[in-house]
Write a protein that holds these residues in place. Structure first.
Motif, PDB file in Angstrom:
ATOM      1  N   LYS A  33       0.697  -1.278  -0.022  1.00  0.00           N
ATOM      2  CA  LYS A  33       0.062  -0.007  -0.159  1.00  0.00           C
ATOM      3  C   LYS A  33       0.958   1.223  -0.044  1.00  0.00           C
ATOM      4  O   LYS A  33       0.582   2.454  -0.576  1.00  0.00           O
ATOM      5  CB  LYS A  33      -0.969  -0.066   1.378  1.00  0.00           C
ATOM      6  N   ASN A  34       1.934   0.992   0.687  1.00  0.00           N
ATOM      7  CA  ASN A  34       3.120   2.416   0.736  1.00  0.00           C
ATOM      8  C   ASN A  34       3.288   2.527  -0.787  1.00  0.00           C
ATOM      9  O   ASN A  34       3.516   3.634  -1.077  1.00  0.00           O
ATOM     10  CB  ASN A  34       4.089   1.918   1.518  1.00  0.00           C
ATOM     11  N   ASP A  35       3.751   1.597  -1.534  1.00  0.00           N
ATOM     12  CA  ASP A  35       4.302   1.622  -2.785  1.00  0.00           C
ATOM     13  C   ASP A  35       3.311   2.287  -3.713  1.00  0.00           C
ATOM     14  O   ASP A  35       3.442   3.149  -4.806  1.00  0.00           O
ATOM     15  CB  ASP A  35       4.866   0.315  -3.309  1.00  0.00           C
ATOM     16  N   ILE A  36       2.035   1.622  -3.685  1.00  0.00           N
ATOM     17  CA  ILE A  36       0.920   2.168  -4.342  1.00  0.00           C
ATOM     18  C   ILE A  36       0.727   3.810  -4.368  1.00  0.00           C
ATOM     19  O   ILE A  36       0.715   4.526  -5.213  1.00  0.00           O
ATOM     20  CB  ILE A  36      -0.414   1.421  -3.932  1.00  0.00           C
ATOM     21  N   ALA A  37       0.637   4.172  -2.899  1.00  0.00           N
ATOM     22  CA  ALA A  37       0.491   5.372  -2.458  1.00  0.00           C
ATOM     23  C   ALA A  37       1.612   6.339  -3.055  1.00  0.00           C
ATOM     24  O   ALA A  37       1.392   7.514  -3.623  1.00  0.00           O
ATOM     25  CB  ALA A  37       0.535   5.624  -0.963  1.00  0.00           C
ATOM     26  N   ALA A  38       2.866   5.720  -2.799  1.00  0.00           N
ATOM     27  CA  ALA A  38       4.031   6.649  -3.483  1.00  0.00           C
ATOM     28  C   ALA A  38       3.897   6.683  -5.121  1.00  0.00           C
ATOM     29  O   ALA A  38       4.301   7.856  -5.353  1.00  0.00           O
ATOM     30  CB  ALA A  38       5.463   5.876  -3.000  1.00  0.00           C
ATOM     31  N   LYS A  39       3.415   5.870  -5.706  1.00  0.00           N
ATOM     32  CA  LYS A  39       3.438   5.894  -7.255  1.00  0.00           C
ATOM     33  C   LYS A  39       2.418   7.025  -7.446  1.00  0.00           C
ATOM     34  O   LYS A  39       2.583   7.535  -8.279  1.00  0.00           O
ATOM     35  CB  LYS A  39       3.044   4.591  -7.774  1.00  0.00           C
TER      36      LYS A  39
END
Length: 264
Positions: A33-39
């Motif tokens: 979820k952190n990677d998705i939010a960062a993208k």
């Protein structure tokens, strides 16, 4: 007779492993979820830059447009002033030509001058109309690029906000799972190395007779009641273990409410 400490140790061990698996799953979910939010934030950042650049281009176009409009207004104003002067001169010369005291030769000159200013005024009126038409026909800057980027930016911001909310939810879930793992690991270590849960015997879970009411409230299928074991903690919470081994289930009850449930 089964050694209760050994039984509790196995229960605590399997509960700790299950909690560890849940914690690792929650950690993986949090990372995803952190990677998705960062993208999604990167998309917002890129759109924001594009919007700022488009805004600068729009402002420059409007600046040029307004400058051209101002030039046209000044040109029209100058023409109108000149037309007014021509009309005044024409009227003045006609008055002089019509004056009885003016000799005929001078009167002819005055009339010729009046006709000149009349003709010049007509020519200037054509120029005035053309200048007005030019001003009105001047295309206004197109704001479509900015408006389109802004719509995309708003959608991207909403998308990022949703992703960020999902990340925080996953982060909170991971925190709870880690707290549960740490608690169960501490409990297992206490039993394994100290022969008891925590540091005193009074904190050791108390084995209970199976309470069908609690089993029902825990939503445990009736077919599994015979393989359940119930223990009451010092804080009043009740741990219900279903079965044994790696696939055992675990339900935590407190004041008649399910706080944690993992059925086999």
């Amino acid at each position: 007779m089964i050694n209760q400490d050994n039984f509790l140790s196995k229960k605590a061990y399997h509960a700790m492993l299950a909690a560890r698996d849940e914690m690792l799953k929650a950690e993986k979910k949090k990372s995803l979820k952190n990677d998705i939010a960062a993208k999604k934030y990167q998309i917002v950042d890129e759109l924001q830059k594009s919007y700022d650049e488009a805004g600068e281009r729009k402002d420059e176009k409007w600046k040029e447009y307004n400058n051209e409009q101002l030039k046209c207004k000044e040109e029209i104003h100058e023409i109108i002033v000149t037309i007014s002067v021509c009309n005044e001169n024409e009227d003045s010369l006609r008055i002089k030509a019509a004056d009885p005291s003016t000799d005929p030769s001078s009167a002819r000159v005055y009339l010729e001058g009046a006709e000149f200013y009349k003709s010049l005024a007509k020519k200037l009126m054509v120029e005035r109309d053309e200048a007005i038409a030019k001003k009105r026909a001047m295309p206004r800057p197109d704001n479509h690029e900015c408006e389109q980027i802004l719509e995309n930016l708003k959608a991207a911001r909403a998308d990022h906000a949703e992703a960020l909310e999902e990340y925080h939810s996953a982060k909170n879930e991971f925190t709870l799972r880690k707290m549960e793992f740490d608690r169960l690991k501490k409990k297992y270590d206490a039993i394994r190395y100290g022969g008891q849960d925590d540091s005193t015997c009074k904190n050791r879970p108390k084995r209970l007779e199976n309470d069908e009411r609690l089993l029902m409230e825990a939503n445990i299928p009736e077919d599994d009641w015979s393989i359940c074991a119930m223990y009451e903690r010092a804080d009043g919470r009740v741990d219900i273990y279903i079965g044994d081994g790696a696939d055992h289930g675990h339900v935590v009850m407190h004041n008649g409410q399910v706080e944690y449930s993992r059925l086999p």
